[in-house]
Scaffold this active site. Structure first.
Site, PDB file in Angstrom:
ATOM      1  N   ASP A  30       0.875  -1.184   0.000  1.00 46.30           N
ATOM      2  CA  ASP A  30       0.000   0.000   0.000  1.00 46.30           C
ATOM      3  C   ASP A  30       0.912   1.234   0.000  1.00 46.30           C
ATOM      4  O   ASP A  30       1.029   1.935   0.987  1.00 46.30           O
ATOM      5  CB  ASP A  30      -0.958   0.000   1.197  1.00 46.30           C
ATOM      6  N   ASP A  37       6.998   1.905   2.030  1.00 46.38           N
ATOM      7  CA  ASP A  37       6.856   0.972   0.905  1.00 46.38           C
ATOM      8  C   ASP A  37       7.691   1.445  -0.275  1.00 46.38           C
ATOM      9  O   ASP A  37       8.280   0.630  -0.992  1.00 46.38           O
ATOM     10  CB  ASP A  37       5.404   0.871   0.449  1.00 46.38           C
ATOM     11  N   ASN A  94      -2.671   2.774   3.315  1.00 45.08           N
ATOM     12  CA  ASN A  94      -2.207   4.093   3.734  1.00 45.08           C
ATOM     13  C   ASN A  94      -3.085   5.210   3.180  1.00 45.08           C
ATOM     14  O   ASN A  94      -3.436   6.154   3.890  1.00 45.08           O
ATOM     15  CB  ASN A  94      -0.757   4.309   3.265  1.00 45.08           C
ATOM     16  N   THR A 140       3.454  -5.890   2.513  1.00 43.83           N
ATOM     17  CA  THR A 140       3.784  -4.791   3.423  1.00 43.83           C
ATOM     18  C   THR A 140       2.602  -3.866   3.677  1.00 43.83           C
ATOM     19  O   THR A 140       2.786  -2.781   4.233  1.00 43.83           O
ATOM     20  CB  THR A 140       4.976  -3.976   2.874  1.00 43.83           C
ATOM     21  N   PHE A 185      -1.036  -0.820  12.246  1.00 46.24           N
ATOM     22  CA  PHE A 185      -1.962  -0.341  11.218  1.00 46.24           C
ATOM     23  C   PHE A 185      -2.397  -1.433  10.246  1.00 46.24           C
ATOM     24  O   PHE A 185      -3.597  -1.572   9.960  1.00 46.24           O
ATOM     25  CB  PHE A 185      -1.351   0.830  10.433  1.00 46.24           C
ATOM     26  N   ASN A 186      -1.477  -2.207   9.662  1.00 44.05           N
ATOM     27  CA  ASN A 186      -1.854  -3.142   8.603  1.00 44.05           C
ATOM     28  C   ASN A 186      -2.878  -4.166   9.080  1.00 44.05           C
ATOM     29  O   ASN A 186      -3.842  -4.463   8.363  1.00 44.05           O
ATOM     30  CB  ASN A 186      -0.615  -3.875   8.071  1.00 44.05           C
ATOM     31  N   HIS A 229       9.574   0.696   8.358  1.00 44.82           N
ATOM     32  CA  HIS A 229       9.120  -0.673   8.581  1.00 44.82           C
ATOM     33  C   HIS A 229       9.317  -1.608   7.388  1.00 44.82           C
ATOM     34  O   HIS A 229       9.939  -2.668   7.506  1.00 44.82           O
ATOM     35  CB  HIS A 229       7.643  -0.667   8.974  1.00 44.82           C
ATOM     36  N   ASP A 230       8.744  -1.244   6.250  1.00 47.23           N
ATOM     37  CA  ASP A 230       8.552  -2.216   5.177  1.00 47.23           C
ATOM     38  C   ASP A 230       9.831  -2.741   4.532  1.00 47.23           C
ATOM     39  O   ASP A 230       9.904  -3.933   4.201  1.00 47.23           O
ATOM     40  CB  ASP A 230       7.622  -1.613   4.117  1.00 47.23           C
TER      41      ASP A 230
END
Length: 311
Positions: free
Chosen positions: A10, A15, A39, A128, A169-170, A242-243
């Protein structure tokens, strides 16, 4: 050996850095990208993805996917409310406008066809964003669970969440999809939760080290934006990105310094715990382990991966 993978994402700022790294790292081969609502709205996510790939100079097919969660009409808190006063994901990510276009066909059908193909028996699926596309593909073709050789995903939190005290979140954005995917029986699942990503944050000095190339400079700008807008960065002057950590694990399997084999599930109905990742490590747990959960990562290995990819 080069690790071939499909990225389901996303595309926001982290990402995009993952896309840059997936295209440019010599140990990785990005085969295709599928986009999923998360997102921002799906059309902006697909546009962001195309912008990132174009800047990286990659001719990689992009398939647009789910525009809403698996069973819900919107996020648990609608995006227009959740992002009302936030500049965390800036429009277009500050990248040049895309010149490439998405492919015909839906991401879910692409994922089904791709992983049912014998030629892709070595292909890793990296997710991700919210797991909506993956859940839909598994529902469309249940045999897919035995055909995906490895799923590496960014999501969940064994400790504190970020969108709520319990949830990352994901998983929060589509908890039903996350639960469906984790209970599907995919044989090799690696979860990269907030615990791991927060253990190896990036700093302004890291940004400066990336800037010797065009994609490195773009990645540095995106990380600096996170340093300026991520609440977790305010006290430490370091922000989790993060991703890309999922891709760092593909290239450097020694990335994680602490991990557990556990039975994992996702809360889908709790009033205060919606989207919470439950990690059951009890010796007497009734269900067998269905995932490896990373808890800590080596900051040195993560930075080295990003330097290898971006500079």
């Amino acid at each position: 050996m080069t690790v071939r993978f499909v990225l389901d994402c996303d595309t926001g700022s982290d990402d995009a850095v993952a896309i840059f790294a997936g295209v440019r790292h010599p140990g990785l081969e990005l085969v295709a990208v599928t986009t999923v609502s998360g997102n921002v709205a799906i059309e902006h996510i697909t546009d962001n993805t195309l912008r990132a790939l174009d800047l990286a100079g990659a001719d990689v097919p992009v398939y647009e996917g789910a525009a809403r969660p698996l069973v819900r009409s919107d996020l648990p808190v609608p995006r227009r409310v959740l992002n009302k006063d936030s500049d965390f994901q800036k429009h277009g990510l500050g990248l040049p406008e895309a010149v490439s276009a998405k492919r015909e066909g839906h991401a879910v059908e692409f994922l089904r066809d791709c992983f049912m193909d014998e030629a892709n028996a070595d292909l890793t699926l990296v997710a991700t964003g919210p797991l909506t596309n993956v859940a839909l593909a598994l529902a469309l073709e249940p045999r897919l669970a035995s055909r995906i050789p490895r799923l590496v995903l960014m999501g969940g939190a064994h400790g504190n969440g970020n969108v709520t005290a319990a949830a990352e979140f994901n998983f929060w954005a589509d908890p039903e999809a996350a639960e469906a995917v984790l209970s599907a029986g995919i044989r090799d699942v690696v979860i990269v939760p907030l615990d791991a990503t927060h253990s190896a944050p990036l700093t302004a000095a890291d940004c400066a080290a990336f800037e010797s190339t065009t994609v490195g400079a773009a990645a540095a700008d995106l990380v600096r934006h996170r340093l300026e807008t991520d609440r977790s960065a305010q006290a430490t002057a370091a922000a989790p990105v993060h991703d890309p950590m999922c891709l760092a694990y593909l290239a450097h399997p020694d990335l994680f310094t602490e991990a557990v084999e556990a039975h994992v599930s996702v809360e889908t109905s709790g009033a205060r715990t919606l989207g919470e990742l439950l990690v059951d490590t009890r010796p007497w747990r009734p269900e067998p382990a269905n995932a490896t959960v990373a808890l800590r990562a080596s900051a040195a290995v993560y930075r080295e991966f990003l330097r290898e990819a971006l500079t």
